[in-house]
Design an enzyme around this catalytic site. Structure first.
Site, PDB file in Angstrom:
ATOM      1  N   ARG A  49      42.260 123.079  95.191  1.00 51.50           N
ATOM      2  CA  ARG A  49      42.446 124.318  95.954  1.00 51.50           C
ATOM      3  C   ARG A  49      41.253 124.608  96.871  1.00 51.50           C
ATOM      4  O   ARG A  49      41.412 124.904  98.043  1.00 51.50           O
ATOM      5  CB  ARG A  49      42.652 125.466  94.960  1.00 51.50           C
ATOM      6  CG  ARG A  49      43.100 126.743  95.578  1.00 51.50           C
ATOM      7  CD  ARG A  49      43.209 127.837  94.539  1.00 51.50           C
ATOM      8  NE  ARG A  49      44.490 127.839  93.870  1.00 51.50           N
ATOM      9  CZ  ARG A  49      44.669 127.607  92.577  1.00 51.50           C
ATOM     10  NH1 ARG A  49      43.653 127.364  91.809  1.00 51.50           N
ATOM     11  NH2 ARG A  49      45.867 127.644  92.052  1.00 51.50           N
ATOM     12  N   ILE A  50      40.035 124.485  96.324  1.00 56.17           N
ATOM     13  CA  ILE A  50      38.841 124.803  97.110  1.00 56.17           C
ATOM     14  C   ILE A  50      38.530 123.674  98.091  1.00 56.17           C
ATOM     15  O   ILE A  50      38.291 123.910  99.286  1.00 56.17           O
ATOM     16  CB  ILE A  50      37.643 125.110  96.176  1.00 56.17           C
ATOM     17  CG1 ILE A  50      37.958 126.376  95.371  1.00 56.17           C
ATOM     18  CG2 ILE A  50      36.344 125.284  96.974  1.00 56.17           C
ATOM     19  CD1 ILE A  50      36.978 126.708  94.278  1.00 56.17           C
TER      20      ILE A  50
ATOM     21  N   ASP B  87      39.842 111.773  95.891  1.00 57.03           N
ATOM     22  CA  ASP B  87      40.540 112.503  94.840  1.00 57.03           C
ATOM     23  C   ASP B  87      41.697 111.644  94.357  1.00 57.03           C
ATOM     24  O   ASP B  87      42.700 111.488  95.053  1.00 57.03           O
ATOM     25  CB  ASP B  87      41.072 113.859  95.345  1.00 57.03           C
ATOM     26  CG  ASP B  87      41.549 114.730  94.189  1.00 57.03           C
ATOM     27  OD1 ASP B  87      42.091 114.174  93.221  1.00 57.03           O
ATOM     28  OD2 ASP B  87      41.361 115.961  94.241  1.00 57.03           O
TER      29      ASP B  87
ATOM     30  N   ALA C 242      29.869 123.846  92.994  1.00 59.35           N
ATOM     31  CA  ALA C 242      30.980 123.808  92.029  1.00 59.35           C
ATOM     32  C   ALA C 242      30.472 124.102  90.613  1.00 59.35           C
ATOM     33  O   ALA C 242      30.693 125.188  90.083  1.00 59.35           O
ATOM     34  CB  ALA C 242      31.667 122.457  92.082  1.00 59.35           C
TER      35      ALA C 242
ATOM     36  N   ASP D  86      23.862 125.578  94.506  1.00 53.38           N
ATOM     37  CA  ASP D  86      24.115 126.948  94.039  1.00 53.38           C
ATOM     38  C   ASP D  86      24.228 127.008  92.517  1.00 53.38           C
ATOM     39  O   ASP D  86      24.095 128.069  91.924  1.00 53.38           O
ATOM     40  CB  ASP D  86      25.432 127.449  94.656  1.00 53.38           C
ATOM     41  CG  ASP D  86      25.805 128.846  94.186  1.00 53.38           C
ATOM     42  OD1 ASP D  86      25.006 129.778  94.424  1.00 53.38           O
ATOM     43  OD2 ASP D  86      26.881 129.016  93.572  1.00 53.38           O
TER      44      ASP D  86
ATOM     45  N   GLU E 272      21.549 127.482  83.292  1.00 54.30           N
ATOM     46  CA  GLU E 272      21.491 128.752  84.027  1.00 54.30           C
ATOM     47  C   GLU E 272      21.288 129.885  83.039  1.00 54.30           C
ATOM     48  O   GLU E 272      21.827 129.800  81.921  1.00 54.30           O
ATOM     49  CB  GLU E 272      22.799 128.980  84.803  1.00 54.30           C
ATOM     50  CG  GLU E 272      22.979 128.008  85.942  1.00 54.30           C
ATOM     51  CD  GLU E 272      24.280 128.261  86.738  1.00 54.30           C
ATOM     52  OE1 GLU E 272      24.939 129.293  86.517  1.00 54.30           O
ATOM     53  OE2 GLU E 272      24.617 127.417  87.569  1.00 54.30           O
TER      54      GLU E 272
ATOM     55  N   HIS F 230      23.795 130.775  91.756  1.00 53.99           N
ATOM     56  CA  HIS F 230      25.220 130.807  91.379  1.00 53.99           C
ATOM     57  C   HIS F 230      25.948 131.992  92.036  1.00 53.99           C
ATOM     58  O   HIS F 230      26.482 132.874  91.350  1.00 53.99           O
ATOM     59  CB  HIS F 230      25.378 130.850  89.850  1.00 53.99           C
ATOM     60  CG  HIS F 230      26.730 130.397  89.387  1.00 53.99           C
ATOM     61  ND1 HIS F 230      26.934 129.685  88.233  1.00 53.99           N
ATOM     62  CD2 HIS F 230      27.969 130.541  89.933  1.00 53.99           C
ATOM     63  CE1 HIS F 230      28.235 129.431  88.081  1.00 53.99           C
ATOM     64  NE2 HIS F 230      28.874 129.954  89.114  1.00 53.99           N
TER      65      HIS F 230
ATOM     66  N   ALA G 193      30.955 132.688  93.781  1.00 58.15           N
ATOM     67  CA  ALA G 193      32.115 133.589  93.713  1.00 58.15           C
ATOM     68  C   ALA G 193      31.703 135.043  93.913  1.00 58.15           C
ATOM     69  O   ALA G 193      32.505 135.950  93.724  1.00 58.15           O
ATOM     70  CB  ALA G 193      32.792 133.428  92.365  1.00 58.15           C
TER      71      ALA G 193
HETATM   72  C1  MLT Z   1      33.791 130.291  88.946  1.00 61.40           C
HETATM   73  O1  MLT Z   1      33.841 129.276  88.227  1.00 61.40           O
HETATM   74  O2  MLT Z   1      34.807 130.724  89.494  1.00 61.40           O
HETATM   75  C2  MLT Z   1      32.497 131.037  89.139  1.00 61.40           C
HETATM   76  O3  MLT Z   1      31.447 130.147  89.075  1.00 61.40           O
HETATM   77  C3  MLT Z   1      32.383 132.107  88.115  1.00 61.40           C
HETATM   78  C4  MLT Z   1      31.178 133.010  88.310  1.00 61.40           C
HETATM   79  O4  MLT Z   1      30.903 133.450  89.411  1.00 61.40           O
HETATM   80  O5  MLT Z   1      30.524 133.311  87.300  1.00 61.40           O
END
Ligand code: MLT
Length: 525
Positions: A149-150, A169, A229, A254, A259, A277, A280
């Site tokens: 998807r991404i 892929d 990712a 990222d 972490e 990170h 999202a």
């Molecule tokens: C995700 O896997 O969608 C993100 O890394 C989750 C997050 O932001 O913690």
């Protein structure tokens, strides 16, 4: 029921849980010990990537029914322990796609143009232009590892930036890639030819260190790599060595193997740009994933199929509506057979005929198995762990489907076999969605599977139904419906009775004494 939400899950998602009457407790994060201490009081847990939901935490969650992940990655959750305990794990695969894609493009541009380094220098009063001459994206090759998807959306945007896009892929067919304007190539080709390489994969045992020392050696010295990712897909130590020795031009990272991370050799390199990170972390994405996961929490706690479960077969959208009555039927047929069968089950055959045959049978199988094992294992079994239980017990499962229709538009037939015993039951769903049993061990019947039922095997002869009904009536148990099916006149027959309450054991014994009765069983669904 109570929900524990960690990692700053967006309030809008939590609001809908509260509106539905759930008690929600929200905390920043918790370590394993803290979580183990409190989790026993909660039916649902929601986390993002910041909290590790380990096996001891899951084992301590005695009431836990679902773990929701407000994001895509679920590598911070011990899914196999959750599955064994029958706990659903669900993620939010859609809500943060745009955020992840835009962060990838932002990092790629920032890396190409040295924006973070120049920004930090200028804020320290250094006006430096020559050092930060960058490269253009136009005409460069972007190599995408993982065209899900991404990855696909990154490809579309990269094409808009006039980049050439190639991807690796193994699960995507070339036609699909062609439609995106992406060339599908082996991993080695991506590594050797791309100017920018970005990974869009989950972290699994197969993808851990997918880009390790050997793979990084294949990259061009002017290549730049990105990981937004999951930490661990690129080996950080190997990456540091490759960057330090000039085998690689730069990296944008990222996500990290550990972490939170506040110091790393990578942070000392000027050709590395990093974010904590943030992939999202947009308002829109956080709202969307919190809503996505909250809806699944509600579905799960209401006993409905979960849309984004990662450890059970998923039924989406329109299909959920279509399949729902069949899942109900499948569970009831399974429950019926699980009580008829007195010896251990060795094989189970599930056959779907008619319109049902166009669908994936996995959810139906899970519900049959849940029904079958429930009489013996009680609440320890659910549709998450039922297939695992079957596998552990060495039970062979065969699924068959056929579009051929006989009398019914759809039919589920289940045959269970033990060493000396076997039973076969078939059922259908009428247009109103009501389930019916239509055949038991070769006897045609038409009975609705209800909470209390009696199955009487008897000889097909007069003066039998009355005495059986008398015994039931003598127990003050009301008979709601009754069905008799036989194969041939005067042979053996079966009587299916829907009754309003349980019949005691002694009464069953009395029924067995009625002349012509061969056996009787009480079934509770
Ligand atoms: C995700 O896997 O969608 C993100 O890394 C989750 C997050 O932001 O913690």
């Amino acid at each position: 029921m109570r929900v524990l939400a960690l990692d700053g899950v967006d309030q809008q998602g939590l609001n809908i849980l509260e509106k539905a009457g759930l008690e929600v407790t929200s905390h920043a994060t918790m370590d394993e010990e803290q979580l183990k201490e409190v989790i026993r009081d909660y039916e649902a847990l929601i986390v993002r990537s910041g909290t590790r939901v380990t096996a001891p935490v899951i084992m301590a969650g005695k009431k836990l029914k679902i773990i929701g992940c407000a994001g895509v990655g679920t590598d911070n959750i011990d899914i196999s322990t959750a599955s064994e305990k029958g706990i659903v794990v669900a993620n939010a695969p859609e809500g943060n796609t745009v955020a992840a894609v835009e962060h990838t493009i932002a990092m790629m541009l920032a890396l190409a143009r040295n924006i973070p380094q120049a920004n930090s220098n200028l804020k320290q009063g250094i006006w430096e232009r020559k050092k930060y001459i960058g490269v253009e994206l136009r005409g460069k090759t972007l190599g995408i590892i993982g065209l899900g998807r991404i990855g696909r959306e990154v490809a579309r945007r990269a094409r808009g930036l006039e980049m050439k896009v190639m991807a690796y892929d193994p699960y995507v067919d070339s036609e699909q890639a062609e439609r995106l304007g992406v060339e599908l190539v082996p991993l080695k080709v991506v590594l050797k030819e791309a100017d920018f390489i970005t990974v869009h994969l989950p972290l699994t045992k197969d993808t851990r260190h997918l880009l390790g020392k050997e793979q990084l050696k294949l990259l061009k010295p002017e290549a730049r790599v990105l990981n937004v990712a999951r930490g661990g897909i690129i080996d950080e130590e190997a990456l540091y060595e490759a960057l330090k020795s000039g085998n690689l031009a730069g990296a944008a990272i990222d996500v990290f193997e550990e972490e939170p991370l506040t110091s790393s050799p990578l942070f000392e390199l000027d050709n590395v740009i990093v974010t904590p990170h943030l992939v999202a972390s947009t308002e829109e994405a956080q709202r969307a994933v919190a809503l996505e996961v909250a809806k699944d929490i509600l579905r799960c706690l209401n006993g409905e199929p979960v849309r984004n479960a990662v450890n059970i077969p998923v039924i989406r959208g329109h299909l959920a509506k279509v399949l729902h009555p069949y899942l109900n039927l499948a569970e009831k047929l399974g429950g019926f057979l699980g009580q008829l069968m007195e010896s251990p089950i060795l094989t189970i055959e599930i056959c779907c005929n008619g319109e049902l045959a166009q669908y994936d049978l996995a959810p139906i199988t899970n519900y049959v198995l849940k029904g079958l094992f429930r009489p013996r294992l009680g609440n320890d079994v659910n549709y998450v762990n039922a297939p695992l239980i079957a596998r552990k017990r060495g039970i062979r499962i065969r699924e068959k489907k056929s579009r051929d229709m006989d009398y019914y538009a759809n039919l589920i037939t289940i045959e269970v076999k033990g060493r000396r015993e076997s039973h076969k039951l078939a059922g259908t769903v009428n247009p109103e969605g009501t389930p019916y049993i239509v055949n038991l061990n070769g006897y045609s019947v038409h009975a609705s599977p209800s909470s209390h039922m009696l199955v009487v095997l008897h000889l097909d002869r007069p003066r039998l139904v009355g005495p059986v009904a008398m015994v039931v009536g003598d127990q003050e148990v009301n008979i709601a419906e009754m069905q008799v099916g036989r194969q041939e006149k005067g042979g053996e027959a079966v009587m299916l009775m829907n009754i309003d309450s349980e019949v005691p054991r002694e009464a069953l014994q009395e029924i067995r004494q009625v002349d012509g009765v061969l056996d009787v069983r009480y079934i509770c669904l």
